[in-house]
Design a protein around this motif. Structure first.
Motif, PDB file in Angstrom:
ATOM      1  N   VAL A 143       0.842  -1.197   0.000  1.00  0.00           N
ATOM      2  CA  VAL A 143       0.000   0.000   0.000  1.00  0.00           C
ATOM      3  C   VAL A 143       0.880   1.250   0.000  1.00  0.00           C
ATOM      4  O   VAL A 143       0.610   2.213  -0.719  1.00  0.00           O
ATOM      5  N   TRP A 167       2.188   2.100  -3.505  1.00  0.00           N
ATOM      6  CA  TRP A 167       1.223   2.726  -4.399  1.00  0.00           C
ATOM      7  C   TRP A 167       0.957   4.173  -3.988  1.00  0.00           C
ATOM      8  O   TRP A 167       0.793   5.052  -4.834  1.00  0.00           O
ATOM      9  N   ILE A 168       0.932   4.423  -2.685  1.00  0.00           N
ATOM     10  CA  ILE A 168       0.740   5.794  -2.215  1.00  0.00           C
ATOM     11  C   ILE A 168       1.933   6.659  -2.611  1.00  0.00           C
ATOM     12  O   ILE A 168       1.765   7.817  -3.024  1.00  0.00           O
ATOM     13  N   GLY A 175      -0.147   4.504 -10.091  1.00  0.00           N
ATOM     14  CA  GLY A 175      -0.312   4.385  -8.646  1.00  0.00           C
ATOM     15  C   GLY A 175      -1.751   4.159  -8.242  1.00  0.00           C
ATOM     16  O   GLY A 175      -2.055   3.305  -7.405  1.00  0.00           O
ATOM     17  N   PHE A 183      -3.200   0.679  -6.681  1.00  0.00           N
ATOM     18  CA  PHE A 183      -3.859   0.751  -5.378  1.00  0.00           C
ATOM     19  C   PHE A 183      -5.257   0.145  -5.452  1.00  0.00           C
ATOM     20  O   PHE A 183      -5.661  -0.622  -4.581  1.00  0.00           O
ATOM     21  N   LEU A 231      -4.919  -3.574  -5.738  1.00  0.00           N
ATOM     22  CA  LEU A 231      -4.558  -4.140  -4.439  1.00  0.00           C
ATOM     23  C   LEU A 231      -5.768  -4.225  -3.516  1.00  0.00           C
ATOM     24  O   LEU A 231      -5.942  -5.216  -2.801  1.00  0.00           O
ATOM     25  N   LEU A 232      -6.638  -3.227  -3.568  1.00  0.00           N
ATOM     26  CA  LEU A 232      -7.826  -3.241  -2.714  1.00  0.00           C
ATOM     27  C   LEU A 232      -8.842  -4.298  -3.162  1.00  0.00           C
ATOM     28  O   LEU A 232      -9.516  -4.901  -2.337  1.00  0.00           O
TER      29      LEU A 232
END
Length: 66
Positions: free
Chosen positions: A2, A5-6, A51, A55, A58-59
């Motif tokens: 995480v 990606w942030i 990004g 993200f 990933l979620l």
């Protein structure tokens, strides 16, 4: 993951901000073509979208990275 990606999102937004400052300085000095205008922002926009996309992926698929 995480955090990665942030970081991509934040760095991309900062690159867009820096590119916009450079764009304004260039426009004050000379006229630039549409191709040059588009290429000035490509890196920051691509990094930000990568990004955000990563993200979101990933979620929606946390089992891939577990």
């Amino acid at each position: 993951m995480v955090v990665l990606w942030i970081i991509f999102i934040v760095v991309g937004v900062l690159r867009i901000k820096d590119d916009y400052k450079e764009y304004l300085n260039t426009m004050a000095k000379t006229e630039i073509s549409i191709g040059t205008k588009l290429s000035m922002f490509t890196g920051g926009i691509a990094m930000t979208l990568f990004g955000i996309g990563g993200f979101i992926y990933l979620l929606t698929n946390p089992q891939v990275f577990a």
